[in-house]
Scaffold this active site. Structure first.
Site, PDB file in Angstrom:
ATOM      1  CG  ASP A   1      -6.634  -4.449   4.400  1.00 13.57           C
ATOM      2  OD1 ASP A   1      -7.591  -4.669   4.976  1.00 13.57           O
ATOM      3  OD2 ASP A   1      -6.763  -3.827   3.220  1.00 13.57           O
TER       4      ASP A   1
ATOM      5  CE1 TYR B   1      -3.185  -2.875   0.002  1.00 10.66           C
ATOM      6  CE2 TYR B   1      -3.961  -2.114   2.031  1.00 10.66           C
ATOM      7  CZ  TYR B   1      -3.913  -2.868   0.959  1.00 10.66           C
ATOM      8  OH  TYR B   1      -4.809  -4.001   0.993  1.00 10.66           O
TER       9      TYR B   1
ATOM     10  CG  ASP C   1     -11.564  -7.229   6.075  1.00 11.95           C
ATOM     11  OD1 ASP C   1     -11.045  -6.675   7.407  1.00 11.95           O
ATOM     12  OD2 ASP C   1     -12.073  -6.917   5.081  1.00 11.95           O
TER      13      ASP C   1
END
Length: 361
Positions: free
Chosen positions: A249, A138, A253
């Site tokens: 990330d 990112y 989740d």
């Protein structure tokens, strides 16, 4: 108890609803004199009105106040010319500008919540994912290459400084915890793809170097693809997991799904001098304004904020308030009288908030 200024950005979608709920609960827990919530604009809707997703005065408040509480940001239809969502830029800018290098995602099965994993009881899942928050894949956002509509590339960035500090954060966190549910062992699992890419082999090597300073904490390794299986098959083995930005990330989740979903998943983005706290869910514009959003992720993120502030300012009253908030959420979920829609109940945002406040009283 001292007084703390909280830069507060409600944001988009359900953000304003869950932010109001968290403010109400945190005020109930700490009293009106302890916390001052300074509302500041920001997000995708603000961008459409002003051209700024994070106005200068909002950033200044986030930089100068004691902590940041955020509801949610982003609207799918509000994008930049390259197709990326505008709303994400709000917390991404704060991450980079305030150097919030550790994204902390607790994964805990709470009383009254049914896991989709068969046979897992409350307490059987209790680990924390520490996601490196400023590097990895990112770090390339906004700087990748798109060549004549035929070729696109982004760069994965791993540095010694970035890896070492997030690894130390993870090991320090493990020292504060009571260990994995399975065996009570304090353990840090390094999640990577060291078998394929040099960048991840370097990430693993630096984490291993850091581990030498923590002989009381075990080190464990798992490839990013394999850990998605392990988190379903043996979640009780894990205590703290440290991962590169994108992998962290993804697996956070997945972990949230095993303990009730994103509506109950808190997060904190923490650096050496600043902390931002928000639910791990998105802005959910499809249910905004209907009163059906769960406020629990933001409320629990607020508890993380209190605990962080308490440690940072040596104020044990804040840690005690955080524990009361978490106990109140547990009581509401276990009691079954105010179960949010996303947990299979029929209680809306206001009803759940009132129930948590009532439990606090």
């Amino acid at each position: 108890m001292a007084r703390y200024e909280i830069a507060t950005i409600a944001g988009d979608g359900i953000g304003p609803e869950v932010t109001r709920a968290a403010i109400r609960v945190l005020t109930e827990a700490c009293g009106r004199e302890a916390l001052e919530f300074a509302m500041r604009p920001g997000g995708a809707a603000h961008y459409t009105r002003s051209g700024a997703v994070l106005p200068d005065d909002t950033f200044a408040a986030c930089r100068d106040m004691h902590a940041i509480l955020h509801g949610a940001a982003g609207l799918p239809e509000v994008t930049y010319p390259d197709g990326t969502e505008v709303g994400n830029d709000l917390h991404l800018r704060l991450r980079f500008w305030l150097d919030l290098y550790a994204n902390v995602r607790p994964i805990q099965l709470l009383p009254g919540v049914r896991s989709p994993l068969a046979g897992v009881e409350p307490g059987g899942i209790d680990y924390v994912i520490v996601r490196e928050n400023t590097e990895g894949l990112y770090a390339s956002r906004g700087a990748g290459v798109l060549l004549r509509g035929e070729f696109a590339s982004d760069t994965l960035v791993v540095t010694r400084k970035g890896t070492e500090r997030v690894a130390r954060f993870a090991f320090d966190l493990a020292r504060k915890r009571t260990g994995a549910p399975r065996d009570g062992r304090r353990r840090v699992t390094v999640c990577d793809k060291a078998n394929i890419l040099r960048s991840y082999a370097f990430f693993r090597a630096v984490c291993t170097e850091v581990a030498a300073d923590y002989p009381d904490v075990a080190i464990d390794y798992a490839y990013a693809d394999a850990i998605t299986v392990h988190l379903l098959k043996r979640p009780d083995f894990y205590d703290v997991i440290v991962a590169e930005n994108m992998f962290g990330d993804v697996i956070s989740d997945l972990g949230a799904a095993t303990v009730g979903g994103m509506g109950i998943a808190p997060s904190g983005e923490i650096g050496d001098g600043h902390g931002l706290f928000q639910g791990a869910h998105g802005s959910a514009p499809d249910i905004a304004g209907q009163g059906v959003a769960s406020p629990l992720a933001t409320i629990l993120s607020g508890a993380l904020m209190l605990r962080w502030l308490g440690e940072r300012h040596a104020d044990p009253a804040l840690g005690e308030a955080a524990a009361r908030v978490e106990a109140a959420v547990d009581a509401v979920l276990a009691g079954g009288a105010a179960v949010p829609y996303d947990q299979g109940g029929s209680a809306g945002c206001e009803t759940v908030t009132e129930a948590v406040c009532r439990a606090l009283r």
